[in-house]
Design an enzyme around this catalytic site. Structure first.
Site, PDB file in Angstrom:
ATOM      1  N   ASN A  61      32.634  29.989  19.155  1.00  0.00           N
ATOM      2  CA  ASN A  61      34.184  29.719  18.896  1.00  0.00           C
ATOM      3  C   ASN A  61      34.353  28.470  17.792  1.00  0.00           C
ATOM      4  OD1 ASN A  61      35.304  30.818  21.855  1.00  0.00           O
ATOM      5  ND2 ASN A  61      35.231  31.926  20.090  1.00  0.00           N
ATOM      6  N   ARG A  64      44.680  39.870  18.884  1.00  0.00           N
ATOM      7  CA  ARG A  64      45.119  41.326  18.638  1.00  0.00           C
ATOM      8  C   ARG A  64      46.333  41.332  19.507  1.00  0.00           C
ATOM      9  NH1 ARG A  64      39.981  44.335  20.368  1.00  0.00           N
ATOM     10  NH2 ARG A  64      39.437  42.072  21.009  1.00  0.00           N
ATOM     11  N   ASP A 102      39.414  38.452  26.570  1.00  0.00           N
ATOM     12  CA  ASP A 102      39.356  38.943  25.127  1.00  0.00           C
ATOM     13  C   ASP A 102      40.558  39.687  24.654  1.00  0.00           C
ATOM     14  OD1 ASP A 102      38.446  39.084  22.854  1.00  0.00           O
ATOM     15  OD2 ASP A 102      37.019  40.676  23.141  1.00  0.00           O
ATOM     16  N   ARG A 118      35.871  29.370  14.364  1.00  0.00           N
ATOM     17  CA  ARG A 118      37.223  29.634  14.337  1.00  0.00           C
ATOM     18  C   ARG A 118      37.717  28.523  13.258  1.00  0.00           C
ATOM     19  NH1 ARG A 118      39.406  33.542  18.798  1.00  0.00           N
ATOM     20  NH2 ARG A 118      37.486  34.650  18.957  1.00  0.00           N
TER      21      ARG A 118
HETATM   22  C1  FPP Z   1      39.384  35.764  22.886  1.00  0.00           C
HETATM   23  O1  FPP Z   1      40.224  36.304  22.204  1.00  0.00           O
HETATM   24  C2  FPP Z   1      39.660  34.464  23.695  1.00  0.00           C
HETATM   25  C3  FPP Z   1      39.373  33.334  23.235  1.00  0.00           C
HETATM   26  C4  FPP Z   1      38.519  33.092  22.339  1.00  0.00           C
HETATM   27  C5  FPP Z   1      40.177  32.160  24.172  1.00  0.00           C
HETATM   28  C6  FPP Z   1      40.307  32.428  25.438  1.00  0.00           C
HETATM   29  C7  FPP Z   1      41.319  31.381  26.202  1.00  0.00           C
HETATM   30  C8  FPP Z   1      42.292  31.483  26.756  1.00  0.00           C
HETATM   31  C9  FPP Z   1      42.771  32.664  27.191  1.00  0.00           C
HETATM   32  C10 FPP Z   1      43.011  30.359  26.841  1.00  0.00           C
HETATM   33  C11 FPP Z   1      42.228  29.456  27.975  1.00  0.00           C
HETATM   34  C12 FPP Z   1      43.169  28.371  28.837  1.00  0.00           C
HETATM   35  C13 FPP Z   1      42.710  27.896  29.884  1.00  0.00           C
HETATM   36  C14 FPP Z   1      43.971  27.077  30.401  1.00  0.00           C
HETATM   37  C15 FPP Z   1      41.453  28.064  30.521  1.00  0.00           C
HETATM   38  P1  FPP Z   1      40.416  36.659  20.824  1.00  0.00           P
HETATM   39  O2  FPP Z   1      40.976  35.170  20.178  1.00  0.00           O
HETATM   40  O3  FPP Z   1      38.933  36.735  20.045  1.00  0.00           O
HETATM   41  O4  FPP Z   1      41.005  37.903  20.572  1.00  0.00           O
HETATM   42  P2  FPP Z   1      40.966  38.776  19.574  1.00  0.00           P
HETATM   43  O5  FPP Z   1      39.716  39.413  19.584  1.00  0.00           O
HETATM   44  O6  FPP Z   1      41.991  39.984  19.655  1.00  0.00           O
HETATM   45  O7  FPP Z   1      41.115  38.127  18.001  1.00  0.00           O
END
Ligand code: FPP
Length: 241
Positions: free
Chosen positions: A70, A26, A22, A73
């Site tokens: 998700n 940000r 997560d 989004r």
């Molecule tokens: C949450 O951060 C993250 C996700 C919904 C996606 C996680 C995916 C990856 C790290 C890439 C995966 C790739 C592979 C190859 C496995 P957020 O977007 O909700 O962050 P925020 O809360 O700060 O907005």
């Protein structure tokens, strides 16, 4: 399971670490970058942490790459995440060089056909790998997983293959995506959030949690080691005394 620590002491390693990756959005916002840059950086962190976990002897790791929620989004962000996954899937040397065994968990039937084919290919290519077992959760939701398992049990009862009284925790666990795997004993959530967000809700019944304010793209092997050391100091009683 344990492994010699730096100071010669014994480091108690969790068998199965689950991570909620997560804070990508940000991380990007703080740098005035698009969210896609945060996810790209997060994907690199994922590879780095999976490699490190495998090297130090972690046997199972599960990462949350895309949840059943998700899909809410913006389409551009969904496409961006799917492309990152696709790039990872295409490059089989990512995990082959590390001897990592890959498994994708979640309802994969709604993914584009090319991704489903790549997933099948990568799972087959790595089936005999003897290193860490890596679960990548895509279109995964814990409640959905339990519903799917209950449906399977109901179908087996209807077909006469199972009696309702045969259903217990083991029979249900054996119909989850993680069938045959040990439950996660350590769950890591960075980025200052303190929720499970529908992640491995059945399997986490006795998991230890480690939270941190670090945003996922900034997460380094030293942070994984901090979490493991904290885990080593926990007194796990599983309901006993
Ligand atoms: C949450 O951060 C993250 C996700 C919904 C996606 C996680 C995916 C990856 C790290 C890439 C995966 C790739 C592979 C190859 C496995 P957020 O977007 O909700 O962050 P925020 O809360 O700060 O907005």
């Amino acid at each position: 399971m344990s492994k010699s620590g730096k100071g010669g002491g014994e480091l108690r390693l969790p068998q199965h670490i689950a991570i909620i990756m997560d804070g990508n959005g940000r991380w990007a916002k703080r740098r005035l970058l698009p969210r896609s840059a945060g996810h790209r950086s997060g994907a690199k962190t994922f590879q780095n942490i999976a490699r490190y976990a495998n090297q130090i002897g972690i046997r199972y790791m599960t990462v949350y790459a895309f949840s059943t929620e998700n899909w809410k989004r913006p389409q551009e962000e969904i496409d961006n995440l799917m492309n990152l996954l696709r790039d990872y899937l295409k490059d089989a040397k990512n995990f082959q060089a590390e001897n990592i065994q890959m498994q994708f968990i979640g309802d994969l039937t709604v993914l584009p056909a090319d991704m489903q084919a790549l997933i099948r290919r990568d799972e087959a290519l790595s089936a005999d790998a003897t290193g860490m077992h890596l679960n990548i959760a895509v279109n995964y939701g814990g409640r959905d997983e339990i519903v799917q398992a209950v449906r399977r049990l109901a179908a087996e009862v209807k077909a006469g293959a199972l009696e309702p009284s045969d259903i217990d925790q083991e029979t249900l666990s054996a119909r989850l995506y993680t069938a045959g795997q040990p439950d996660p004993d350590l769950i890591i959530r960075p980025s200052g959030e303190y929720r499970l967000s529908n992640y491995l809700i059945w399997q986490s019944a006795y998991a230890e949690f480690w939270f941190s304010d670090i945003l996922w793209p900034d997460f380094k092997p030293k942070h994984l080691m901090q979490a493991i050391e904290a885990f080593g100091g926990r007194d796990r009683r599983f309901g006993g005394v």
